[in-house]
Each structure stands twice: as C-alpha cells, then as structure tokens.
Design a protein around this motif. Structure first.
Motif, PDB file in Angstrom:
ATOM      1  N   CYS A   1       0.894  -0.794   0.054  1.00  0.00           N
ATOM      2  CA  CYS A   1      -0.009   0.225  -0.013  1.00  0.00           C
ATOM      3  C   CYS A   1       0.805   1.654   0.129  1.00  0.00           C
TER       4      CYS A   1
ATOM      5  N   CYS B   1      -0.276   3.348   3.729  1.00  0.00           N
ATOM      6  CA  CYS B   1       0.023   3.292   4.911  1.00  0.00           C
ATOM      7  C   CYS B   1       1.258   1.486   4.909  1.00  0.00           C
TER       8      CYS B   1
ATOM      9  N   CYS C   1      -6.170   0.382   5.668  1.00  0.00           N
ATOM     10  CA  CYS C   1      -6.687   1.345   5.654  1.00  0.00           C
ATOM     11  C   CYS C   1      -7.577   1.846   4.805  1.00  0.00           C
TER      12      CYS C   1
HETATM   13 ZN   LIG Z   1      -2.869   1.230   3.111  1.00  0.00          ZN
END
Ligand SMILES: [Zn+2]
Length: 241
Positions: free
Chosen positions: A14, A17, A60
């Motif tokens: 990601c 995050c 997230c």
């Molecule tokens: Zn994330």
C-alpha cells in the motif's frame, strides 16, 4: 472451470500505509473473450474481470484501479490518511472469488479515494465506465424472474455511463493524450460508442465525424464507425415509427 480457478492472490504494497497485502487478480491468459458490446465492453467466458479491477488495502481503506494505485502525491497521501484511513473500519471476508456486491463495495471505496485525492476527470470517468459495465454484467447474470432487481441495476448502469461520458468529455477538453492509456483515436472511438449506447445522437454524430476526418484512422476504425452509424440510423428509424 469456475471463476475461482481463474484468479489468484497477488501481493501489493500500500502506498499510503505501507502494509503488504494480497488482492484477488485475474490470472493472465485465463479469461477467454466471447464478444464485445456496442460501447466496447468486452465479455468473457465464465468470468467478469471487472470485479477484480479495484485494489483495496484492507488495512487503511485506500482503493484504486491498478493503473492509478501507485500514483499518489505527498499532498494526496496526507489527505487520504486524514480523511479515509483514520476512520476506516471494515472487516473483509477472505474469499476465493468476488460476487457482484463485493465488487460494487470495492468500487465505492475507489470512488471515495478518488474524491479525497481530487483525481483527474479521466480517472473518475474510467471508474464510472467500469462501474456502469459492472452493473450491466450484474443485471445480465440474473434470472428473468428477477425483473425488478434487473431494472434497478440497468438504471444504475445508465447513470454511471452517463457520468462516464460527461467526465470523459471534460477530460478530452482539459487533459493531454493519452487519456486513461488510450491514444486520441481510441478515446474518441470510445466516446462515439458510448454516445450510441446512451442514444446521444447529436454527440454521436459529432464524434463520428471527428474520427472519420482523422488522418490516422485505419480502415478497421472507420469500419467500426460505419457499424455504429448504421446502428444509430436503425434506432432513429424505430423512434419515428
Ligand atoms: Zn493501506
């Protein structure tokens, strides 16, 4: 072969995050094409690949089409953390394949990300186009007995495709080619095809003449436009009866 046999869990990192996670993705070369709709949507045997187009971070809540997944500026990242990640609570079931409702939820997360990112018109347009097509496939997958649900889904399809067209028209005026990875001619052909699908006759004619006067238009592209023209004229005829 079931849909689950045609997808696998691909690893992603990601960009918001930094979590590592896996997301179901269509295996290369496993989706076999059946045909193409008027507006260039491609249909495949035993699978709807559109269901797997959104990558969603389960930690997230950041979500995007693969093409845009890693394209995040520092400013956008901060906004996403503040406006999405801080309040994100969603538990995802571990699945071997997605149903249409799973896919719609994933697209909704991608729309939310795009709003917070303040994405370009082309990115919104592309999401709307795919969401509209997803609703079409969903409606087509239902039994004839489910007329009410089918009609609701067709209505959603139309709304999303109309929005896609509007975003794309703005993108065409404001953004540089290639748009959504398409060169000018391909993008105009998509717009013309969408106009025919949506019965926007004046706009359809406008884009067709733009394409036919493009010096780069190949015979294949021109043939496609003549097919669209024929379709548009036959539908005109029906209206007048
Ligand atoms: Zn994330």
């Amino acid at each position: 072969m079931s849909e689950a046999d045609k997808v696998f869990k691909k690893s992603y990192k990601c960009p918001i995050c930094d979590s590592n996670f896996k997301s179901l993705t269509v295996k290369q070369g496993k989706a076999r094409m059946i045909d193409t709709d008027i507006d260039l949507k491609v249909n495949y045997r035993d699978i709807e690949p559109l269901k797997y187009d959104i990558i969603l971070c389960p930690v997230c809540g950041y979500a995007a089409l693969e093409r845009y997944f890693d394209r995040v500026s520092a400013f956008q990242r901060k906004n996403i953390i503040d406006k999405i990640c801080q309040s994100f609570r969603y538990v995802f079931e571990d699945k071997d394949e997605f149903d249409y409702d799973d896919a719609i939820t994933r697209y909704k997360f991608a729309f939310l990300t795009s709003q917070v990112k303040m994405s370009k018109h082309s990115e919104f347009g592309f999401l709307c186009l795919k969401m509209g097509w997803l609703y079409r496939s969903y409606a087509n997958s239902l039994d004839e007995k489910m007329q009410k649900k089918k009609a609701e889904l067709k209505e959603q399809e139309k709304n999303y495709l109309n929005n896609a067209f509007n975003y794309f028209e703005t993108a065409r005026a404001k953004e540089q080619s290639p748009i959504c990875g398409m060169d000018e001619l391909t993008f105009d052909t998509l717009l013309a095809s969408l106009c025919v699908e949506l019965q926007k006759k004046e706009e359809a004619k406008k884009y067709m003449s733009i394409i036919l006067s493009n010096r780069n238009a190949t015979k294949r592209v021109k043939d496609k436009i003549f097919d669209l023209k024929e379709l548009l004229d036959s539908e005109n005829g029906e209206d007048e009866e």
